[in-house]
Motif scaffolding. Sequence first.
Motif, PDB file in Angstrom:
ATOM      1  N   ILE A  79       0.785  -1.007  -0.403  1.00 29.60           N
ATOM      2  CA  ILE A  79      -0.169  -0.361   0.013  1.00 29.60           C
ATOM      3  C   ILE A  79       0.832   1.031   0.305  1.00 29.60           C
ATOM      4  O   ILE A  79       0.817   2.510  -0.650  1.00 29.60           O
ATOM      5  CB  ILE A  79      -1.126   0.133   1.163  1.00 29.60           C
ATOM      6  CG1 ILE A  79      -2.222  -0.680   0.816  1.00 29.60           C
ATOM      7  CG2 ILE A  79      -1.455   1.377   1.313  1.00 29.60           C
ATOM      8  CD1 ILE A  79      -3.168  -1.630   2.116  1.00 29.60           C
ATOM      9  N   SER A  80       1.986   1.205   1.296  1.00 31.75           N
ATOM     10  CA  SER A  80       2.687   2.809   0.695  1.00 31.75           C
ATOM     11  C   SER A  80       3.097   1.725  -0.335  1.00 31.75           C
ATOM     12  O   SER A  80       3.635   4.377  -1.298  1.00 31.75           O
ATOM     13  CB  SER A  80       3.755   2.342   1.816  1.00 31.75           C
ATOM     14  OG  SER A  80       5.158   1.331   1.501  1.00 31.75           O
ATOM     15  N   VAL A  81       3.971   1.888  -1.086  1.00 32.92           N
ATOM     16  CA  VAL A  81       4.323   1.454  -2.585  1.00 32.92           C
ATOM     17  C   VAL A  81       3.703   2.100  -3.388  1.00 32.92           C
ATOM     18  O   VAL A  81       3.468   3.024  -4.379  1.00 32.92           O
ATOM     19  CB  VAL A  81       4.870   0.698  -3.258  1.00 32.92           C
ATOM     20  CG1 VAL A  81       5.468   0.220  -4.749  1.00 32.92           C
ATOM     21  CG2 VAL A  81       6.274  -0.141  -2.110  1.00 32.92           C
ATOM     22  N   ALA A  82       1.952   1.506  -3.719  1.00 40.31           N
ATOM     23  CA  ALA A  82       0.404   1.979  -3.991  1.00 40.31           C
ATOM     24  C   ALA A  82       0.646   3.658  -4.583  1.00 40.31           C
ATOM     25  O   ALA A  82       0.341   4.724  -4.805  1.00 40.31           O
ATOM     26  CB  ALA A  82       0.016   1.507  -4.575  1.00 40.31           C
ATOM     27  N   ALA A  83       0.925   4.061  -2.570  1.00 42.69           N
ATOM     28  CA  ALA A  83       0.361   5.488  -2.642  1.00 42.69           C
ATOM     29  C   ALA A  83       1.425   6.275  -3.017  1.00 42.69           C
ATOM     30  O   ALA A  83       1.465   7.549  -3.387  1.00 42.69           O
ATOM     31  CB  ALA A  83       0.376   5.475  -0.775  1.00 42.69           C
ATOM     32  N   LEU A  84       2.872   5.814  -2.970  1.00 42.19           N
ATOM     33  CA  LEU A  84       4.060   6.823  -3.119  1.00 42.19           C
ATOM     34  C   LEU A  84       3.570   6.638  -5.315  1.00 42.19           C
ATOM     35  O   LEU A  84       4.315   7.869  -5.348  1.00 42.19           O
ATOM     36  CB  LEU A  84       5.263   6.127  -3.040  1.00 42.19           C
ATOM     37  CG  LEU A  84       6.597   6.735  -3.534  1.00 42.19           C
ATOM     38  CD1 LEU A  84       6.448   8.161  -2.735  1.00 42.19           C
ATOM     39  CD2 LEU A  84       7.630   6.085  -3.371  1.00 42.19           C
ATOM     40  N   GLY A  85       2.988   5.639  -5.575  1.00 35.42           N
ATOM     41  CA  GLY A  85       2.992   5.320  -6.751  1.00 35.42           C
ATOM     42  C   GLY A  85       2.774   6.776  -7.432  1.00 35.42           C
ATOM     43  O   GLY A  85       2.634   7.040  -8.387  1.00 35.42           O
ATOM     44  N   ILE A  86       0.934   6.457  -6.944  1.00 34.95           N
ATOM     45  CA  ILE A  86       0.170   8.327  -6.927  1.00 34.95           C
ATOM     46  C   ILE A  86       0.601   9.054  -7.442  1.00 34.95           C
ATOM     47  O   ILE A  86       0.364  10.463  -8.122  1.00 34.95           O
ATOM     48  CB  ILE A  86      -0.975   7.523  -6.211  1.00 34.95           C
ATOM     49  CG1 ILE A  86      -1.406   5.931  -6.159  1.00 34.95           C
ATOM     50  CG2 ILE A  86      -2.372   9.058  -6.129  1.00 34.95           C
ATOM     51  CD1 ILE A  86      -2.956   6.545  -5.515  1.00 34.95           C
ATOM     52  N   VAL A  87       1.337   9.383  -6.169  1.00 32.69           N
ATOM     53  CA  VAL A  87       2.231  10.457  -6.365  1.00 32.69           C
ATOM     54  C   VAL A  87       2.888  10.890  -7.681  1.00 32.69           C
ATOM     55  O   VAL A  87       3.476  12.193  -7.949  1.00 32.69           O
ATOM     56  CB  VAL A  87       2.931  10.773  -4.726  1.00 32.69           C
ATOM     57  CG1 VAL A  87       3.848  12.477  -4.600  1.00 32.69           C
ATOM     58  CG2 VAL A  87       1.742  10.395  -3.949  1.00 32.69           C
ATOM     59  N   VAL A  88       3.915   9.835  -7.316  1.00 25.76           N
ATOM     60  CA  VAL A  88       4.996   9.815  -8.805  1.00 25.76           C
ATOM     61  C   VAL A  88       3.688  10.014  -9.974  1.00 25.76           C
ATOM     62  O   VAL A  88       4.294  10.529 -10.803  1.00 25.76           O
ATOM     63  CB  VAL A  88       5.611   8.704  -9.314  1.00 25.76           C
ATOM     64  CG1 VAL A  88       6.698   8.497  -9.795  1.00 25.76           C
ATOM     65  CG2 VAL A  88       6.270   8.560  -7.039  1.00 25.76           C
ATOM     66  N   VAL A  89       2.414   9.690 -10.158  1.00 29.16           N
ATOM     67  CA  VAL A  89       2.500   9.050 -11.506  1.00 29.16           C
ATOM     68  C   VAL A  89       2.015  10.690 -11.514  1.00 29.16           C
ATOM     69  O   VAL A  89       1.920  11.444 -12.567  1.00 29.16           O
ATOM     70  CB  VAL A  89       0.510   8.304 -11.400  1.00 29.16           C
ATOM     71  CG1 VAL A  89      -0.193   8.429 -12.147  1.00 29.16           C
ATOM     72  CG2 VAL A  89       1.691   6.631 -11.501  1.00 29.16           C
ATOM     73  N   VAL A  90       1.590  11.413 -10.799  1.00 30.02           N
ATOM     74  CA  VAL A  90       1.130  12.945 -11.256  1.00 30.02           C
ATOM     75  C   VAL A  90       2.729  14.028 -11.248  1.00 30.02           C
ATOM     76  O   VAL A  90       2.030  14.676 -11.656  1.00 30.02           O
ATOM     77  CB  VAL A  90       0.320  13.691  -9.380  1.00 30.02           C
ATOM     78  CG1 VAL A  90      -0.177  14.598  -9.275  1.00 30.02           C
ATOM     79  CG2 VAL A  90      -1.017  12.506  -9.462  1.00 30.02           C
TER      80      VAL A  90
END
Length: 322
Positions: free
Chosen positions: A204-215
Motif C-alpha cells: 500500500i505504501s508503494v502504491a500510495a507513493l506511486g500515485i504521487v509519482v504518477v501525478v
Amino acid sequence: MQNRQGNALLGWIAAISVAVIWGVTGVVSKPLSMAVDPLTLVFFRYVTAVIGLSIIFYFTKKSASLSEDLGSSLRIEKKDYLKIALCGIIGQGAFSLFNFLSLSHIGATENGVIQGMQPFATVFFGMMFMNFRMNKVQWGAFIVSALCIYAMSVGPTNNIEGGNPLLGYAYVTGSMLSLAWTAHLRASLANKYGSVVSMLYQYISVAALGIVVVVAMDLDLSQINIILSSPLLIALLVFLGTGISGGSYLIQLYSFKQIGVEKATMALNLMPLVGYVVAVMTLGEELVFSKTVIVSIIVVALYVFTKYENKEPQVELKTQKA
C-alpha cells in the motif's frame, strides 16, 4: 508413518514451488518491462499486489491456523508506520524499479543469478548492523560465488539491443541490495503483525507513493491498455503482483510447517538455476556451457552457505563447555 512421509513430500514440493515462483521473477518481468516503462510498471505491479493480497487476507483471516502466522488484524502501531513505509518504498518499490530497469540491459539469466545472491547480501547487512558473523565455510562459499559472478559478468552475456551490460548489472545489484537491506526489518514486522498483513501495508505504501509519482511526473497510465490488449501480459502482471507477491507466501508457510524453516529455505538456493533454465526455455536466451557451470557452482555455494550457517560457533561453544 506413511502420512508423515507424504506430508514431507508435499512440503518439499511446496518449498521447491516457491523457489520456482521466485526464480522466474526475471522471466515474468522481462516481457512486461519491454512493453511498459519501468516506473509505470512498478505502479501497476503494486496496485495489483494490493488487490491480490487484500483478497488473500480476506480468506486467510477466517482460518485460526493461518491468521496466526499471516495476520488477523489490520491494526498497526504508529511507531511502525515509518518502518513499513521504508520496507515498502525501498524493499519493494526500489527493488522492483531497479529490477525492471536492469532487464533493458541484461538477460533474465544474468538478472536471476544476481538476485539469487540475496542470502549473502542479507548476512552482510546483518554483520554491519546486527553483529552477525560468517564462519570460514561461509566465507569460502561467498568468495567462490563472487568469483563466479565476476566470471559471468566478463563472459558471454545475452545481448540486448541498445543495452549496456555494465549498467544492467549495476541496476540489478541495486535491486538485490534494496531487498536485502530491508530483510531483517521486514522479518521483524512479519513476526509482529503476520507476513500477509505486514506485506499488504508495504504494498500500500508503494502504491500510495506511486500515485504521487504518477501525478508529479505525469506518467502515462494509458499504457495499461498495452497490457490489457495481450492475454499473456495480463497473466504475467497478475502472476507478478498476486502470485509472486502474495500466493507464494502461503505456499512457503505450508512448506515451513511440513519440513521446517531451514530445509524449506535451502530450497530457495535453486532460484538462480530455475531462472536460467526457464529463461533459456521460454525467452530463447543462449545456453552456454560455461554459464551453466557457473550457475551450478553458485547453487552449490548457496547451499553450502545456508547449510553451514552458525555451525562453527556451535562447535566452539561445545568445546568451551567441555
